[in-house]
Design an enzyme around this catalytic site. Structure first.
Site, mmCIF file in Angstrom:
data_model
loop_
_atom_site.group_PDB
_atom_site.id
_atom_site.type_symbol
_atom_site.label_atom_id
_atom_site.label_comp_id
_atom_site.label_asym_id
_atom_site.label_seq_id
_atom_site.Cartn_x
_atom_site.Cartn_y
_atom_site.Cartn_z
ATOM 1 N N LYS A 161 0.409 -1.399 0.112
ATOM 2 C CA LYS A 161 -0.126 0.216 0.067
ATOM 3 C C LYS A 161 0.687 1.562 0.398
ATOM 4 O O LYS A 161 0.493 2.061 -0.311
ATOM 5 C CB LYS A 161 -0.735 0.055 1.381
ATOM 6 C CG LYS A 161 -1.694 -1.479 0.937
ATOM 7 C CD LYS A 161 -2.147 -0.957 2.562
ATOM 8 C CE LYS A 161 -1.557 -1.640 3.460
ATOM 9 N NZ LYS A 161 -1.923 -3.681 2.755
ATOM 10 N N GLU A 166 -5.052 -4.672 -6.337
ATOM 11 C CA GLU A 166 -6.361 -4.380 -5.844
ATOM 12 C C GLU A 166 -6.359 -5.169 -4.618
ATOM 13 O O GLU A 166 -7.226 -4.772 -3.494
ATOM 14 C CB GLU A 166 -7.319 -5.841 -6.681
ATOM 15 C CG GLU A 166 -8.973 -6.047 -6.192
ATOM 16 C CD GLU A 166 -10.002 -5.865 -6.000
ATOM 17 O OE1 GLU A 166 -10.143 -4.947 -5.428
ATOM 18 O OE2 GLU A 166 -10.471 -4.869 -7.300
ATOM 19 N N VAL A 224 -6.318 -3.545 -1.178
ATOM 20 C CA VAL A 224 -7.728 -2.695 -0.196
ATOM 21 C C VAL A 224 -7.673 -3.693 0.385
ATOM 22 O O VAL A 224 -8.295 -3.547 1.833
ATOM 23 C CB VAL A 224 -8.311 -1.712 -0.999
ATOM 24 C CG1 VAL A 224 -9.621 -1.685 -0.381
ATOM 25 C CG2 VAL A 224 -7.187 -0.804 -1.307
ATOM 26 N N ALA A 228 -6.839 -7.652 -0.104
ATOM 27 C CA ALA A 228 -6.778 -8.693 -0.295
ATOM 28 C C ALA A 228 -7.469 -9.392 -1.491
ATOM 29 O O ALA A 228 -7.121 -8.955 -2.487
ATOM 30 C CB ALA A 228 -6.908 -9.370 0.893
ATOM 31 N N GLY A 288 -1.457 -16.091 10.463
ATOM 32 C CA GLY A 288 0.195 -15.437 9.779
ATOM 33 C C GLY A 288 -1.236 -13.842 9.627
ATOM 34 O O GLY A 288 -0.727 -14.113 8.291
ATOM 35 N N GLU A 346 1.079 -8.380 10.917
ATOM 36 C CA GLU A 346 2.908 -8.594 10.188
ATOM 37 C C GLU A 346 3.372 -9.053 11.279
ATOM 38 O O GLU A 346 3.163 -9.288 12.083
ATOM 39 C CB GLU A 346 3.141 -6.561 9.545
ATOM 40 C CG GLU A 346 2.232 -6.150 9.139
ATOM 41 C CD GLU A 346 2.409 -6.550 7.659
ATOM 42 O OE1 GLU A 346 3.975 -6.798 7.657
ATOM 43 O OE2 GLU A 346 1.419 -6.452 6.900
ATOM 44 N N ASP A 367 -2.150 0.757 8.417
ATOM 45 C CA ASP A 367 -2.179 -0.289 7.837
ATOM 46 C C ASP A 367 -3.995 0.379 6.599
ATOM 47 O O ASP A 367 -3.975 0.237 5.976
ATOM 48 C CB ASP A 367 -2.558 -1.691 8.197
ATOM 49 C CG ASP A 367 -2.776 -2.372 6.356
ATOM 50 O OD1 ASP A 367 -1.226 -2.377 5.755
ATOM 51 O OD2 ASP A 367 -3.916 -3.068 6.714
ATOM 52 N N LYS A 373 -5.154 2.074 3.070
ATOM 53 C CA LYS A 373 -6.291 1.266 2.850
ATOM 54 C C LYS A 373 -7.547 2.221 2.854
ATOM 55 O O LYS A 373 -7.935 2.389 1.110
ATOM 56 C CB LYS A 373 -6.846 0.039 3.084
ATOM 57 C CG LYS A 373 -6.051 -1.145 3.090
ATOM 58 C CD LYS A 373 -6.594 -1.558 3.842
ATOM 59 C CE LYS A 373 -5.004 -3.111 3.953
ATOM 60 N NZ LYS A 373 -6.518 -4.558 4.603
ATOM 61 N N GLY A 408 -4.891 -12.756 5.520
ATOM 62 C CA GLY A 408 -3.809 -14.244 5.152
ATOM 63 C C GLY A 408 -2.923 -14.107 3.615
ATOM 64 O O GLY A 408 -3.742 -13.718 3.342
#
Length: 843
Positions: A608, A635, A638, A640, A693, A696, A707, A711, A825
């Site tokens: 991002k 894509e 924002v 996943a 997972g 970060e 984050d 977005k 994920g």
């Protein structure tokens, strides 16, 4: 090594073979070319291009010289030296031939540095100097290929092109002198051919009447090959390419495109003019109207016949044989009722275009003479309009001409076939196919030769237009045309963490009939591993294992230490078919992305930061992409794997107006708050997200909300938000005392936050609410933070790591459009990135 001398050589017809840079990308490729040549039994002239990427490298050094960037010149010169020395060392054993060739390369590199220094002192890169600089690329590759042929056991001799090819004095785009070239070629080449040698002549270059080196411009090596074929009365000229031949259509847009077995010279010229990159129209000039046959053949599959281009006519059942597209066009129209019957309007229009040195692709005029128009690259449309308005300033003032306008977003689709002449109903079938698909034709052009019909349509419709016309003329059944080989796309992974490793595995599982998808390089902070032929499954698996054990790519087998920008510079020196850089990092990678765009790479972003940093940085990225004709898909930045960006574009393209976007944009925070709301302590919820997972490596990156803020900024900028992301617009869930702690200390002290979070959850529940981390964006505002939402709200129903976005638009106001799905994920994000890659491929 014993030398082979094929028997009956003199009775066999002479051929001229051309090898492009993609066929000479590495020592392995040159060895393959040498083996192919050594197997040929007849007399042969070979015309090679420079090693893949070398011509661009040489020109870039000259441009850097004008800026006084000595460090960059030194780096480029070192790259030139290293590329050629590495190839020679891999091809030739120790001995005199290798020492001599290495010495020649050293001299060429030293001369290059000295010429760049002279350019810098003069502060002027004249075409004459540019030609002298770049000529060493073809000369070096030709001498290396000659040595490889001798090593393979074939008698071979190098002849410098300046001793054979005579041109005019127009440096940079010189035109050949056929008469003088024929005289020299016969004198110098025929005796050596008669003696049984393969003659190797560097392509692209020649000699001006004053003795200076010239280059013949784009397509120059193809032109060198056809010129020598004509001069020597060769039977055949073969262009070895990285494609199977000339195709009926672009296979990325038309899955059932086919190889065309044979084309007339004139048909091939039309296809080449309208954007078929496999062949340049100039290459056909020397052999047009002669008995010289051209073959476009696949270097990747040398046993395949390819496409024949000759004076014979065949495939009479197919009056249309090929479709070609010119993209990124604009229509410029000069219109006015006072134009009718006025002498010289067209001449003055195109004089104004010529004054700006612009080239048009199609021309059309109304029969009433009230308008005249043409298409040209949309990046040049403003210059054309300005120049024409200046030319007709008096007529515009007096009202004879109403206006000069440009309409971007167009594409030209050419329908080509020699059999169209005299065949009734061709145009009707073209327009009927487009009408059935409800595709509007903006303009039409047809030459009096009836070799092609060109239609201008909106760029967004050109893929469907090509498919419809291809089907209407049944080109998938063209006689003898085999199914084309899949298009190659090379993926360069910038970042090889969890997402990168997941994506590499997914790419290996892609099965598309018209697409050959390969991971060509992986880059991390330490360096890179690169193979232009693609990193195979075993090698990728070894790199995955190496990274999981904490290893650096620079320390992996055949790894190189380098910054990302330097890795991209090196990769760009190879002639990759369609490179795509995929940014999977969380770093400030704007310089690396700019370098990739400059070198002709498309971009797919999951990172991002480049789009959510300072506005000037993101705008520069988009401007570079537009200027270079590259695409940027993002894509995964924002949602996943959710189609959020795609939904926005589809809404706006349909004429809707997006007024507000609101929702849950963090699968990580969604999971944590969902768990906390269900009674799980905050510390355990965070550790659970880490183990799955979702976070970060340092979960504070997610808990800070930045984050989500990035977005939100990306979405806001889509809506037209003009500002930057203010820290006050984002609420952090990390207490101030915990922000500077080492990660281990923060994780150890996480339970200290459990009590406060339990009180928050209980307070919200007491009023019928649940806690959610919500982002809201409009054209004028960004707000990101923790909110209590009613249990009846769609946002309250979201559980686990799912994301949810609500679009409020002019059409979806009373009942907003909602998108829900997984938002965190490595597998989910990798799938979203892969979807963007496949969109780029048209698959």
């Amino acid at each position: 090594m014993a030398r082979t001398a094929p028997r009956s050589r003199r009775r066999e017809p002479l051929e001229v073979w051309k090898f492009g840079g993609a066929s000479l990308a590495s020592a392995e490729q040159i060895e393959k070319a040498a083996a192919l040549i050594a197997r040929h039994s007849g007399p042969l002239v070979v015309v090679p291009s420079a090693l893949a990427g070398i011509t661009d490298l040489l020109l870039e050094g000259a441009r850097q010289a004008m800026t006084g960037n000595r460090a960059e010149i030194a780096r480029l010169s070192a790259t030139f030296l290293r590329r050629h020395r590495d190839v020679v060392r891999a091809l030739l054993p120790s001995g005199t031939p290798r020492r001599k060739l290495l010495a020649t390369i050293d001299i060429a590199a030293r001369e290059y540095r000295e010429l760049c220094a002279a350019v810098g002192l003069l502060d002027n890169l004249a075409p004459r100097a540019s030609d002298r600089l770049v000529s060493r690329g073809e000369r070096m590759s030709a001498q290396i290929l000659t040595a490889a042929l001798i090593q393979a056991g074939r008698r071979a001799v190098y002849i410098d092109a300046v001793d054979v090819v005579e041109t005019d004095e127009h440096h940079g785009s010189a035109a050949p002198n056929l008469t003088e070239t024929r005289r020299r070629a016969r004198k110098l080449l025929l005796p050596r051919l008669a003696a049984g040698s393969v003659v190797v002549v560097p392509g692209f270059i020649g000699r001006a009447p004053d003795g200076s080196v010239t280059t013949m411009g784009r397509g120059g090596t193809d032109l060198s090959a056809t010129l020598l074929a004509r001069a020597l009365n060769a039977k055949r000229v073969v262009l070895w390419k990285d494609v199977p031949g000339i195709l009926t259509a672009d296979p990325r847009l038309v899955p059932d495109a086919r190889l065309i077995p044979q084309l007339h010279h004139r048909e091939a010229g039309e296809v080449a003019h309208y954007g078929a990159k496999v062949l340049h129209p100039r290459a056909l000039i020397p052999i047009a109207g002669t008995r010289v046959e051209m073959r476009v053949r696949s270097f990747l599959n040398p046993d395949a016949p390819g496409t024949e281009v000759s004076a014979r006519r065949s495939l009479e059942a197919y009056p249309v044989k090929a479709l070609a597209i010119v993209r990124d066009q604009a229509i410029v129209t000069v219109a006015g009722k006072g134009m009718a019957g006025v002498h010289g309007i067209a001449a003055r229009t195109f004089s104004a275009v010529e004054a700006e040195r612009l080239s048009v692709s199609t021309i059309f005029q109304a029969s009433s003479e009230s308008s005249i128009g043409f298409t040209l690259p949309e990046s040049e449309a403003d210059r054309a309009v300005k120049s024409i308005r200046q030319m007709f300033s008096g007529e515009i003032t007096s009202g004879l001409i109403d206006n000069v306008t440009a309409k971007p977003g167009m594409a030209v689709l050419a329908v080509v076939g020699d059999g169209m002449a005299g065949t009734p109903g061709i145009a009707a079938r073209v327009f009927s196919a487009l009408a059935t698909a409800k595709i509007n034709v903006v303009a039409i052009a047809q030459g009096s030769s009836e070799l092609n019909i060109s239609v201008v349509v909106e760029a967004r419709h050109v893929a469907e237009a090509q498919r419809r016309i291809h089907a209407a003329f049944q080109l998938s059944r063209i006689a003898g045309g085999g199914v084309i080989q899949p298009e190659r796309m090379e993926i360069i992974l910038l970042g090889f963490g969890q997402i990168g490793r997941s994506l590499a595995g997914m790419i290996g599982q892609v099965r598309r009939p018209a697409l050959d998808l390969k991971v060509a390089a992986v880059i991390d902070r330490s360096g890179y591993v690169f193979d232009p032929q693609g990193l195979g499954p075993r090698r990728l698996a070894a790199l995955v294992a190496h990274k999981k054990q904490g290893g650096r790519l620079a320390d992996a087998p055949r790894g190189h230490a380098a910054r990302a920008e330097d890795a991209i510079q090196h990769i760009a020196t190879y002639a990759l078919t369609r490179p795509v850089l995929v940014d999977l990092t969380a770093d400030d990678t704007a310089p690396a992305l700019e370098a990739a765009l400059t070198h002709g790479m498309d971009l797919v972003l999951a990172n991002k930061r480049p789009l959510a940093g300072r506005r000037g940085v993101s705008e520069s990225l988009w401007q570079t992409a537009r200027a270079r004709g590259r695409r940027v898909l993002h894509e995964a930045t924002v949602g996943a794997g959710l189609p959020i960006i795609d939904t926005y574009h589809k809404l706006t393209e349909s004429g809707d107006r997006v007024e507000r976007i609101e929702g849950l944009l963090s699968g990580t925070l969604g999971y944590v708050l969902s768990e906390v709301g269900g009674g799980t302590p905050f510390s355990r919820a965070v550790r659970g997200a880490m183990s799955l997972g979702y976070t970060e490596p340092d979960p504070r990156e997610d808990l800070s909300g930045m984050d989500v803020g990035r977005k939100a900024l990306i979405l806001a900028r889509l809506l037209g938000y003009p500002g930057e992301l203010s820290r006050t617009a984002v609420e952090s869930l990390v207490p101030k005392w915990a922000r500077a702690l080492p990660l281990a200390d923060f994780l150890r002290r996480l339970p200290e936050l459990d009590k406060a979070w339990r009180r928050r959850v209980e307070a919200a529940a007491a009023t019928g609410m649940v806690l959610r981390y919500v982002a809201t964006v409009t054209r004028s505002k960004i707000a990101v933070g923790l909110r209590s939402v009613p249990t009846a709200s769609p946002l309250a129903a979201i559980k686990g790591s799912d994301n949810q976005l609500v679009f409020t638009t002019a059409r979806y106001k009373a009942n907003p459009l909602v998108i829900t799905g997984p938002g965190a994920g490595a597998e989910v994000t990798a799938a979203g990135v892969l979807n963007d890659i496949l969109r780029l491929a048209g698959a």
